[in-house]
Enzyme design. Structure first.
Site, PDB file in Angstrom:
ATOM      1  N   HIS A 104       9.640  75.441 106.457  1.00  0.00           N
ATOM      2  CA  HIS A 104       8.239  75.711 106.784  1.00  0.00           C
ATOM      3  C   HIS A 104       8.054  76.248 108.205  1.00  0.00           C
ATOM      4  O   HIS A 104       6.915  76.468 108.629  1.00  0.00           O
ATOM      5  CB  HIS A 104       7.363  74.479 106.582  1.00  0.00           C
ATOM      6  CG  HIS A 104       7.269  74.016 105.163  1.00  0.00           C
ATOM      7  ND1 HIS A 104       6.219  73.245 104.704  1.00  0.00           N
ATOM      8  CD2 HIS A 104       8.070  74.196 104.090  1.00  0.00           C
ATOM      9  CE1 HIS A 104       6.387  72.974 103.418  1.00  0.00           C
ATOM     10  NE2 HIS A 104       7.520  73.548 103.030  1.00  0.00           N
ATOM     11  N   GLU A 144      16.049  69.490  96.522  1.00  0.00           N
ATOM     12  CA  GLU A 144      15.311  69.608  97.781  1.00  0.00           C
ATOM     13  C   GLU A 144      16.224  69.311  98.977  1.00  0.00           C
ATOM     14  O   GLU A 144      17.167  68.530  98.865  1.00  0.00           O
ATOM     15  CB  GLU A 144      14.146  68.612  97.796  1.00  0.00           C
ATOM     16  CG  GLU A 144      12.983  68.972  96.901  1.00  0.00           C
ATOM     17  CD  GLU A 144      12.051  69.996  97.537  1.00  0.00           C
ATOM     18  OE1 GLU A 144      12.334  70.470  98.659  1.00  0.00           O
ATOM     19  OE2 GLU A 144      11.043  70.331  96.890  1.00  0.00           O
ATOM     20  N   HIS A 162      12.305  74.537  92.965  1.00  0.00           N
ATOM     21  CA  HIS A 162      11.163  75.449  92.986  1.00  0.00           C
ATOM     22  C   HIS A 162      11.503  76.719  93.751  1.00  0.00           C
ATOM     23  O   HIS A 162      12.323  76.716  94.676  1.00  0.00           O
ATOM     24  CB  HIS A 162       9.935  74.774  93.601  1.00  0.00           C
ATOM     25  CG  HIS A 162      10.067  74.418  95.059  1.00  0.00           C
ATOM     26  ND1 HIS A 162       9.677  75.250  96.077  1.00  0.00           N
ATOM     27  CD2 HIS A 162      10.535  73.302  95.675  1.00  0.00           C
ATOM     28  CE1 HIS A 162       9.901  74.673  97.244  1.00  0.00           C
ATOM     29  NE2 HIS A 162      10.426  73.483  97.028  1.00  0.00           N
ATOM     30  N   ASP A 175       8.683  78.793  94.673  1.00  0.00           N
ATOM     31  CA  ASP A 175       7.519  79.138  95.487  1.00  0.00           C
ATOM     32  C   ASP A 175       7.740  78.657  96.914  1.00  0.00           C
ATOM     33  O   ASP A 175       8.479  77.689  97.161  1.00  0.00           O
ATOM     34  CB  ASP A 175       6.227  78.584  94.895  1.00  0.00           C
ATOM     35  CG  ASP A 175       6.192  77.060  94.840  1.00  0.00           C
ATOM     36  OD1 ASP A 175       7.239  76.453  94.488  1.00  0.00           O
ATOM     37  OD2 ASP A 175       5.132  76.479  95.125  1.00  0.00           O
ATOM     38  N   ASP A 222      13.949  75.841 102.076  1.00  0.00           N
ATOM     39  CA  ASP A 222      13.070  75.111 101.152  1.00  0.00           C
ATOM     40  C   ASP A 222      12.471  76.065 100.126  1.00  0.00           C
ATOM     41  O   ASP A 222      11.407  76.617 100.347  1.00  0.00           O
ATOM     42  CB  ASP A 222      11.977  74.426 101.957  1.00  0.00           C
ATOM     43  CG  ASP A 222      11.106  73.508 101.128  1.00  0.00           C
ATOM     44  OD1 ASP A 222      11.507  73.161 100.005  1.00  0.00           O
ATOM     45  OD2 ASP A 222      10.014  73.148 101.599  1.00  0.00           O
ATOM     46  N   GLU A 225       5.390  74.038  93.423  1.00  0.00           N
ATOM     47  CA  GLU A 225       5.721  72.802  94.130  1.00  0.00           C
ATOM     48  C   GLU A 225       5.013  72.736  95.474  1.00  0.00           C
ATOM     49  O   GLU A 225       4.548  71.683  95.891  1.00  0.00           O
ATOM     50  CB  GLU A 225       7.233  72.695  94.335  1.00  0.00           C
ATOM     51  CG  GLU A 225       7.714  71.288  94.687  1.00  0.00           C
ATOM     52  CD  GLU A 225       7.713  70.984  96.175  1.00  0.00           C
ATOM     53  OE1 GLU A 225       7.882  69.822  96.559  1.00  0.00           O
ATOM     54  OE2 GLU A 225       7.540  71.933  96.988  1.00  0.00           O
ATOM     55  N   GLU A 226       4.893  73.887  96.127  1.00  0.00           N
ATOM     56  CA  GLU A 226       4.247  73.925  97.435  1.00  0.00           C
ATOM     57  C   GLU A 226       2.725  73.972  97.321  1.00  0.00           C
ATOM     58  O   GLU A 226       2.030  73.841  98.326  1.00  0.00           O
ATOM     59  CB  GLU A 226       4.734  75.145  98.234  1.00  0.00           C
ATOM     60  CG  GLU A 226       6.234  75.179  98.492  1.00  0.00           C
ATOM     61  CD  GLU A 226       6.685  74.132  99.505  1.00  0.00           C
ATOM     62  OE1 GLU A 226       5.865  73.291  99.898  1.00  0.00           O
ATOM     63  OE2 GLU A 226       7.870  74.169  99.887  1.00  0.00           O
TER      64      GLU A 226
END
Length: 383
Positions: A356, A167, A72, A74, A105, A138-139
């Site tokens: 994050h 991931e 992903h 996003d 990520d 995905e997020e």
């Protein structure tokens, strides 16, 4: 066709500069579509309900052997940008690290498998297909992302015979861990309704708070299981209990609570929902109040048993890093929970310690290592 190998760190930086905070596309998928199209991949945007997704295939549709990558572009919000030491979307390089939201990520993972795939099909065209599925959801809610791509693939007769999700999977050192499954996840919201009244006259009210305390205790103290062959014991966490009542002399009419369950392959969501409903009905009846429950299932538990796919990835990881990876099912959920419905899937990627976080960053040398691992996986799979 590219004449020189793609630099995955440079591609990561270009992706980080795309402010693709979910659900915004931010230019990230447009960039990847351009890179892949120039390399001879057939690219299709599979957008749904305003969410951008990309499907790319090199080789024939329905090939007998097709290896897929999933990832992903996003990212989660940056939070207060003023507390970052660098601009969150600046892709700043410092002391061998690349900084920026999504650096770990998982724009580095996407860049690594895109670079590996392009170089592989350019230098040694395989007898089969290489497929890349990249989502912008995905997020977020994850209902119009990888699920949308897989729905489209089924409708178009597109297949993958194996897939790797890129991931971050490694706790501290690149090469430590491959994910061969994930726990299921569900959240449940409870509302207990009694009768409001004066706290000096509790006999005239029907207080939902003791009932909620009782219900939460019954749920939280119940041992769901002892773990299974490849999974730790399932867990239930009470994450909030609230009445919204600021007064000390009022018994509230309602109380709400939320729990989250992470469950292994000893359970499915239906069985857990039935158990919670039985507990709710029991407590509501005992206290003479009414109870309601709503549930969201984020994904069922799944396992890709150790075998050809995990062996393939483990050999490549060990060859490039010198580390024998552990096969694990720890952590939260990922889009592998959707991919497993169409083919065997495992996950392998970088160290995820800063994902994050403020000043999210990735070690640049490890992006190159990850590309080398993915390239070896492709070579070995099609050998």
């Amino acid at each position: 066709m590219p004449q020189t190998p793609i630099d995955p760190a440079r591609l990561t930086a270009d992706l980080v500069r795309c402010a693709s905070v979910t659900p915004e596309e931010g230019g990230a998928l447009q960039l990847l579509e351009r890179v892949l199209s120039e390399a001879g991949f057939s690219c299709t945007r599979v957008d749904r309900n305003g969410i951008a997704n990309l499907f790319a295939r090199w080789g024939a549709r329905g090939a007998a052997r097709s290896f897929g990558f999933n990832g992903h572009t996003d990212v989660v919000p940056t939070g207060d940008a003023s507390v970052w030491s660098v601009p969150p979307f600046g892709a700043v390089e410092k002391n061998g690290w690349l900084y920026g939201r999504g650096a770990t990520d998982m724009k580095s993972g996407v860049a690594a498998f895109v670079a590996a795939a392009v170089d592989f099909v350019t230098a040694t065209p395989p007898d089969g297909a290489v497929i890349l599925t990249i989502t912008g959801d995905e997020e977020g809610d994850a209902v119009d992302g990888t699920i949308a791509i897989l729905d489209w693939m089924r409708a178009q007769g597109e297949t993958m015979t194996a897939c790797l999700v890129g991931e971050p999977t490694c706790p501290e050192h690149l090469g430590e861990m491959i994910k061969i499954g994930r726990r299921g996840s569900l959240s449940a919201w409870f509302t207990l309704t009694g009768v409001q009244g004066h706290s000096a006259y509790p006999h005239r009210a029907r207080n939902p708070l003791p009932a909620m305390a009782r219900l939460m205790d019954r749920l939280a103290s119940h041992r769901l299981d002892e773990g299974t062959a490849h999974f730790d014991p399932s867990t239930l966490a009470v994450v909030t209990i609230d009445t919204g009542n600021p007064a000390t002399n009022v018994i509230p009419a309602q109380c709400r609570a939320t729990v989250n369950i992470r469950f292994n392959d000893a359970h499915d969501s239906a069985g857990l929902i039935n158990w919670m409903q039985d507990e709710l009905d029991c407590v509501a009846g005992e206290y003479g109040i009414t109870g309601e429950m709503s549930v969201k299932v984020s994904g069922e538990s799944f396992l890709t048993p150790p075998g050809p796919l995990s062996d393939l990835v483990a050999r490549a990881v060990e060859a490039e890093t010198g580390i024998t990876p552990a096969l694990s099912t720890t952590g939260g959920t990922s889009d592998a929970r959707f991919v497993k419905d169409i083919c065997p899937v495992v996950e392998f990627g970088l160290v995820g310690q800063t994902m994050h976080q403020v000043d999210e960053r990735v070690e640049i040398t490890q992006i190159h290592q990850l590309k080398a691992i993915y390239a070896r996986i492709l070579r070995d799979y099609f050998a």
